[in-house]
Scaffold this motif. Structure first.
Motif, PDB file in Angstrom:
ATOM      1  N   MET A 150       0.848  -1.169   0.000  1.00 21.29           N
ATOM      2  CA  MET A 150       0.000   0.000   0.000  1.00 21.29           C
ATOM      3  C   MET A 150       0.899   1.239   0.000  1.00 21.29           C
ATOM      4  SD  MET A 150      -3.076   1.011   2.601  1.00 21.29           S
ATOM      5  CE  MET A 150      -4.092  -0.327   2.058  1.00 21.29           C
ATOM      6  N   ASP A 151       0.572   2.190  -0.861  1.00 21.85           N
ATOM      7  CA  ASP A 151       1.397   3.396  -0.907  1.00 21.85           C
ATOM      8  C   ASP A 151       0.753   4.527  -0.102  1.00 21.85           C
ATOM      9  OD1 ASP A 151      -0.607   4.498  -2.488  1.00 21.85           O
ATOM     10  OD2 ASP A 151       0.563   4.463  -4.332  1.00 21.85           O
ATOM     11  N   ARG A 152       1.465   5.617   0.015  1.00 19.78           N
ATOM     12  CA  ARG A 152       1.014   6.749   0.829  1.00 19.78           C
ATOM     13  C   ARG A 152      -0.357   7.247   0.398  1.00 19.78           C
ATOM     14  NH1 ARG A 152       6.367   9.634   2.717  1.00 19.78           N
ATOM     15  NH2 ARG A 152       7.836   8.273   1.692  1.00 19.78           N
ATOM     16  N   ALA A 153      -0.563   7.384  -0.903  1.00 20.53           N
ATOM     17  CA  ALA A 153      -1.848   7.905  -1.397  1.00 20.53           C
ATOM     18  C   ALA A 153      -3.001   6.987  -1.003  1.00 20.53           C
ATOM     19  CB  ALA A 153      -1.797   8.090  -2.914  1.00 20.53           C
ATOM     20  N   ASP A 154      -2.778   5.681  -1.068  1.00 18.29           N
ATOM     21  CA  ASP A 154      -3.825   4.728  -0.673  1.00 18.29           C
ATOM     22  C   ASP A 154      -4.152   4.857   0.814  1.00 18.29           C
ATOM     23  OD1 ASP A 154      -4.031   3.677  -3.237  1.00 18.29           O
ATOM     24  OD2 ASP A 154      -2.624   2.036  -2.822  1.00 18.29           O
ATOM     25  N   ILE A 155      -3.126   5.011   1.617  1.00 22.93           N
ATOM     26  CA  ILE A 155      -3.335   5.141   3.064  1.00 22.93           C
ATOM     27  C   ILE A 155      -4.133   6.411   3.359  1.00 22.93           C
ATOM     28  CG2 ILE A 155      -2.175   5.503   5.277  1.00 22.93           C
ATOM     29  CD1 ILE A 155       0.122   3.692   4.143  1.00 22.93           C
ATOM     30  N   ILE A 156      -3.734   7.503   2.748  1.00 20.69           N
ATOM     31  CA  ILE A 156      -4.420   8.778   2.978  1.00 20.69           C
ATOM     32  C   ILE A 156      -5.848   8.732   2.439  1.00 20.69           C
ATOM     33  CG2 ILE A 156      -4.400  11.239   2.383  1.00 20.69           C
ATOM     34  CD1 ILE A 156      -1.264  11.016   2.568  1.00 20.69           C
ATOM     35  N   ASP A 157      -6.054   8.082   1.307  1.00 21.36           N
ATOM     36  CA  ASP A 157      -7.418   7.903   0.791  1.00 21.36           C
ATOM     37  C   ASP A 157      -8.268   7.116   1.786  1.00 21.36           C
ATOM     38  OD1 ASP A 157      -6.904   9.321  -1.529  1.00 21.36           O
ATOM     39  OD2 ASP A 157      -6.649   7.526  -2.786  1.00 21.36           O
ATOM     40  N   GLY A 158      -7.670   6.111   2.425  1.00 22.25           N
ATOM     41  CA  GLY A 158      -8.381   5.348   3.452  1.00 22.25           C
ATOM     42  C   GLY A 158      -8.778   6.217   4.625  1.00 22.25           C
ATOM     43  N   TYR A 159      -7.897   7.134   5.018  1.00 23.51           N
ATOM     44  CA  TYR A 159      -8.221   8.064   6.097  1.00 23.51           C
ATOM     45  C   TYR A 159      -9.421   8.930   5.719  1.00 23.51           C
ATOM     46  CZ  TYR A 159      -3.463   7.268   8.059  1.00 23.51           C
ATOM     47  OH  TYR A 159      -2.325   6.741   8.602  1.00 23.51           O
ATOM     48  N   ARG A 160      -9.396   9.468   4.503  1.00 19.22           N
ATOM     49  CA  ARG A 160     -10.507  10.328   4.048  1.00 19.22           C
ATOM     50  C   ARG A 160     -11.823   9.552   4.014  1.00 19.22           C
ATOM     51  NH1 ARG A 160      -6.693  12.143  -0.227  1.00 19.22           N
ATOM     52  NH2 ARG A 160      -5.692  14.001   0.620  1.00 19.22           N
ATOM     53  N   ARG A 161     -11.748   8.331   3.494  1.00 20.87           N
ATOM     54  CA  ARG A 161     -12.962   7.511   3.404  1.00 20.87           C
ATOM     55  C   ARG A 161     -13.512   7.212   4.797  1.00 20.87           C
ATOM     56  NH1 ARG A 161     -13.595   2.588   4.370  1.00 20.87           N
ATOM     57  NH2 ARG A 161     -11.426   1.968   4.064  1.00 20.87           N
ATOM     58  N   THR A 209      -7.107   2.043   9.430  1.00 17.20           N
ATOM     59  CA  THR A 209      -8.227   1.936   8.495  1.00 17.20           C
ATOM     60  C   THR A 209      -8.684   0.488   8.373  1.00 17.20           C
ATOM     61  OG1 THR A 209      -7.442   3.912   7.352  1.00 17.20           O
ATOM     62  CG2 THR A 209      -9.034   2.533   6.175  1.00 17.20           C
ATOM     63  N   LEU A 210      -7.758  -0.464   8.445  1.00 15.49           N
ATOM     64  CA  LEU A 210      -8.145  -1.884   8.477  1.00 15.49           C
ATOM     65  C   LEU A 210      -9.001  -2.150   9.720  1.00 15.49           C
ATOM     66  CD1 LEU A 210      -4.701  -3.496   7.571  1.00 15.49           C
ATOM     67  CD2 LEU A 210      -6.682  -3.234   6.066  1.00 15.49           C
ATOM     68  N   HIS A 211      -8.562  -1.626  10.844  1.00 14.02           N
ATOM     69  CA  HIS A 211      -9.267  -1.755  12.123  1.00 14.02           C
ATOM     70  C   HIS A 211     -10.655  -1.118  12.029  1.00 14.02           C
ATOM     71  CE1 HIS A 211      -9.987  -0.174  16.301  1.00 14.02           C
ATOM     72  NE2 HIS A 211      -9.594  -1.401  16.635  1.00 14.02           N
ATOM     73  N   PHE A 212     -10.726   0.078  11.462  1.00  8.74           N
ATOM     74  CA  PHE A 212     -11.988   0.800  11.287  1.00  8.74           C
ATOM     75  C   PHE A 212     -12.961  -0.028  10.445  1.00  8.74           C
ATOM     76  CE2 PHE A 212     -14.827   3.708   9.150  1.00  8.74           C
ATOM     77  CZ  PHE A 212     -15.115   4.695  10.092  1.00  8.74           C
ATOM     78  N   ASP A 213     -12.502  -0.499   9.300  1.00 10.75           N
ATOM     79  CA  ASP A 213     -13.364  -1.264   8.385  1.00 10.75           C
ATOM     80  C   ASP A 213     -13.870  -2.554   9.026  1.00 10.75           C
ATOM     81  OD1 ASP A 213     -12.959   0.727   6.499  1.00 10.75           O
ATOM     82  OD2 ASP A 213     -11.482  -0.431   5.347  1.00 10.75           O
ATOM     83  N   PHE A 214     -12.997  -3.236   9.751  1.00  9.68           N
ATOM     84  CA  PHE A 214     -13.390  -4.471  10.430  1.00  9.68           C
ATOM     85  C   PHE A 214     -14.526  -4.204  11.415  1.00  9.68           C
ATOM     86  CE2 PHE A 214     -12.968  -7.131  14.240  1.00  9.68           C
ATOM     87  CZ  PHE A 214     -13.187  -8.392  13.690  1.00  9.68           C
ATOM     88  N   ALA A 259       5.268   1.974   7.768  1.00  7.19           N
ATOM     89  CA  ALA A 259       4.216   2.094   6.744  1.00  7.19           C
ATOM     90  C   ALA A 259       3.011   1.217   7.102  1.00  7.19           C
ATOM     91  CB  ALA A 259       4.768   1.716   5.373  1.00  7.19           C
ATOM     92  N   ASP A 260       3.254   0.009   7.586  1.00  5.84           N
ATOM     93  CA  ASP A 260       2.158  -0.882   8.000  1.00  5.84           C
ATOM     94  C   ASP A 260       1.342  -0.258   9.125  1.00  5.84           C
ATOM     95  OD1 ASP A 260       3.030  -2.900   6.213  1.00  5.84           O
ATOM     96  OD2 ASP A 260       4.264  -3.845   7.774  1.00  5.84           O
ATOM     97  N   VAL A 261       2.022   0.410  10.039  1.00  2.32           N
ATOM     98  CA  VAL A 261       1.332   1.028  11.178  1.00  2.32           C
ATOM     99  C   VAL A 261       0.463   2.185  10.698  1.00  2.32           C
ATOM    100  CG1 VAL A 261       1.643   2.255  13.369  1.00  2.32           C
ATOM    101  CG2 VAL A 261       3.014   0.226  12.855  1.00  2.32           C
TER     102      VAL A 261
END
Length: 175
Positions: free
Chosen positions: A1-12, A157-162, A150-152
């Motif tokens: 997962m790259d930075r943009a994907d992580i930040i997109d997850g935060y926004r979502r 967002t993984l935790h949130f979605d679960f 990076a994993d941290v």
């Protein structure tokens, strides 16, 4: 997962929390969640809490990322041995904190947290993102035996979605 994907997850996650809170009334928020002992409101706070934890985990992972593996392994084993107190604090802490960061404050808290995390993530060097630490895998299903910085950043967002799947009221994620 790259930075943009992580930040997109935060926004979502922020948009989904806003939508969840807008769609849920008192009855839904006070109802027991599906598969946990928390109410839906307590679970929603716990979902936000995952982002709060990351702010405290990042310096720890960076510190341990510079230490030899035997120290990392010993620390993770020590944390895993403390699973009972962790579970107790995790459960009752989320119940108590949901009274402070309740439905009226948690979305604002999540926006501030994710903005801070996104800004921090954008400033990280590749070397820093690659630092790794051995994790206590008994503490959370999304903790892997070894996690990088990076994993941290990706973890909350993984935790949130679960946990969003454990809410006991139907909702439209798009509002």
């Amino acid at each position: 997962m790259d930075r943009a994907d992580i930040i997109d997850g935060y926004r979502r996650a922020c948009m989904e929390l806003d939508n969840l809170l807008a769609q849920a009334g008192d009855v839904e928020l006070r109802s027991r969640s599906a598969g946990t002992r928390w109410t839906n409101e307590e679970l929603l706070f716990h979902m936000v809490f995952g982002y709060m934890v990351v702010r405290r985990l990042l310096p720890l992972v960076k510190f341990f990322g510079h230490l030899p593996d035997p120290l990392n392994i010993a620390f993770a084993r020590l944390l895993d041995a403390g699973i009972r107190p962790f579970d107790w604090v995790n459960y009752f802490g989320s119940r108590a904190a949901a009274r402070v960061y309740n439905r009226h404050r948690m979305a604002r808290k999540l926006r501030r947290l994710t903005t801070t995390l996104a800004t921090s993530l954008e400033k990280e060097s590749e070397d820093s993102l690659a630092l790794r630490m051995v994790f206590p895998t008994r503490w959370d299903p999304f903790f892997t035996p070894v996690m990088t910085v990076a994993d941290v950043y990706a973890y909350p967002t993984l935790h949130f979605d679960f946990h969003a799947r454990q809410l006991s009221f139907p909702f439209d994620a798009d509002g």
